[in-house]
Every structure is written in structure tokens, then in C-alpha cells.
Design an enzyme around this catalytic site. Sequence first.
Site, PDB file in Angstrom:
ATOM      1  N   ASP A 123      -3.396   0.818   7.876  1.00  0.00           N
ATOM      2  CA  ASP A 123      -2.194   1.588   7.530  1.00  0.00           C
ATOM      3  C   ASP A 123      -0.989   1.201   8.394  1.00  0.00           C
ATOM      4  OD1 ASP A 123      -3.517   2.994   5.508  1.00  0.00           O
ATOM      5  OD2 ASP A 123      -4.322   4.432   6.938  1.00  0.00           O
TER       6      ASP A 123
ATOM      7  N   ASN B 253       0.854  -1.188   0.000  1.00  0.00           N
ATOM      8  CA  ASN B 253       0.000   0.000   0.000  1.00  0.00           C
ATOM      9  C   ASN B 253       0.885   1.232   0.000  1.00  0.00           C
ATOM     10  OD1 ASN B 253      -2.418   1.555   0.297  1.00  0.00           O
ATOM     11  ND2 ASN B 253      -2.018   1.735   2.499  1.00  0.00           N
TER      12      ASN B 253
ATOM     13  N   HIS C   7       0.631   5.167   1.503  1.00  0.00           N
ATOM     14  CA  HIS C   7      -0.177   5.989   2.398  1.00  0.00           C
ATOM     15  C   HIS C   7       0.463   7.371   2.496  1.00  0.00           C
ATOM     16  CE1 HIS C   7      -2.941   6.909   5.618  1.00  0.00           C
ATOM     17  NE2 HIS C   7      -1.932   7.425   6.292  1.00  0.00           N
TER      18      HIS C   7
ATOM     19  N   SER D 199       4.464   6.888   2.684  1.00  0.00           N
ATOM     20  CA  SER D 199       5.099   5.608   3.034  1.00  0.00           C
ATOM     21  C   SER D 199       4.571   4.500   2.125  1.00  0.00           C
ATOM     22  CB  SER D 199       4.751   5.206   4.475  1.00  0.00           C
ATOM     23  OG  SER D 199       5.023   6.242   5.393  1.00  0.00           O
TER      24      SER D 199
END
Length: 218
Positions: A147, A109, A111, A138
Site C-alpha cells: 500500500d 491500486n 486503498h 487513495s
Amino acid sequence: MSRISLVILISGGGSNLQAIIDAISNNELNADIKAVISNQANATGLERAHRANIKTCVIDHKRFPDRESFDRSMIDIIDPLKPDLVVLAGFMRILSDYFIDCYHQRLVNIHPSLLPKYKGLNTHQQAIDNHDSIHGASVHFVDHELDSGAIIVQAETPVLTSDDAATLASRVLKEEHKIYPMAIKMLNEGRLTFENNRLMLDNHLLSKPLLWKNGQLS
Ligand code: GRF
């Protein structure tokens, strides 16, 4: 050299998707995007995928009674494609434990904050409200907490006194476009590995995230 296969999940603009597409067409990243999945039929990112001749699929989460049944329908699309990596690029749904377990150590992911700061939404406004001088983004592997998970690389950008959330977001986004393809490239090249919850870079334990700052990686 090996070619990493990706499935990319989006919900909106897809500028990170575009950065990955561009890195592939510029031969900076040896990857094959097997499909782009969106939970939003009107996501601009779908047009970006179409322009690049990438297969797309829309799965409207509102058609499903719960989170897991939506996630299972995504898995039905993803699994036959056998991706090396499932890439969340502005995908605005919380994933079920079932989905996260399914792609254990294969799910990343991006973020827009310097995690662990500012999980969730409105990260840019929070950085401004807290008078942070540095903000950023990040890239991380996904675990069961929102997250969170092992952080591969972070990009830092200064917060200017003139910034509002929109100007700060656009400056952070430019850095996101650098670090997401970069992280995928390191995974593809085998320089970066993630096993047993340990991130290794060039056969050494990565004890803190890589840092992208002023156009340099350290
Ligand atoms: C990015 O800021 C990303 O970090 C966050 O959502 C935004 C998506 O932007 N998860 P885009 O759809 O890639 O343009």
C-alpha cells in the site's frame, strides 16, 4: 482521443470495477477493459464483468506453491492483452516483486485510507478507534512496499460519531467510485504522467496528491 486499455484484478464485490464500467458506458472514460481476473471463483465482480460482456478469468491462488508462480500465471494472461494499465480493484493478494516489476509504472491500486495512514486491512475500524475526524481513500501507483507508491488522488470523507466500520466503509466506497475512474481518465488524457517516480499533472510536478472533497477536485 486515445483509448486506454485496462486489465482489472479483483477478489470480491467489484463495486470499483462497476464504477469503471459505468464511467465507460456513460462516456466519461474512454477505456477498454480487456479482461477481469479474479483469484476467487465466487467473486461477485465476475458477474458484473459478464453483464458488461468483459472477458473474465479465474486463477485460484491456492493451486500454486508460492506467490510468484501464481503471479506468473496472471502475467501469462495479462501480457498478450498488452494493457496500458493494470488496475487493482479490491484484489486481496500481496503481489510479488516480479509482478510489480513487470508492470512498473503501469500498476495502480485503490486503498481505503488516506495513505500513508492505515496500510493493510481494517482501515475503517482503525480510523474510528483513533477518533479520526477525516478518513478516505487513495489511488496510487504500486511499488514494492505494501500500500505504498506515488499517490495520485485522495478522497476525504468525515468520520461521524455514529459511524461503525460498515457505515464508514460504505461512505468511503462511494468516494472511491468517483476517484478511481477520475484517475484513469487523467492518465488516458495524458494530463497525468508517471515517469522516473515523478507524477506530473499538466506538465507540472504533482508535489502532493490531488484531493477530492465535497464533490470537488483540488
Ligand atoms: C475497496 O474498499 C478498495 O479500496 C479495497 O477493497 C475494497 C474493494 O471493494 N482495496 P470492491 O470489490 O471494489 O467493491
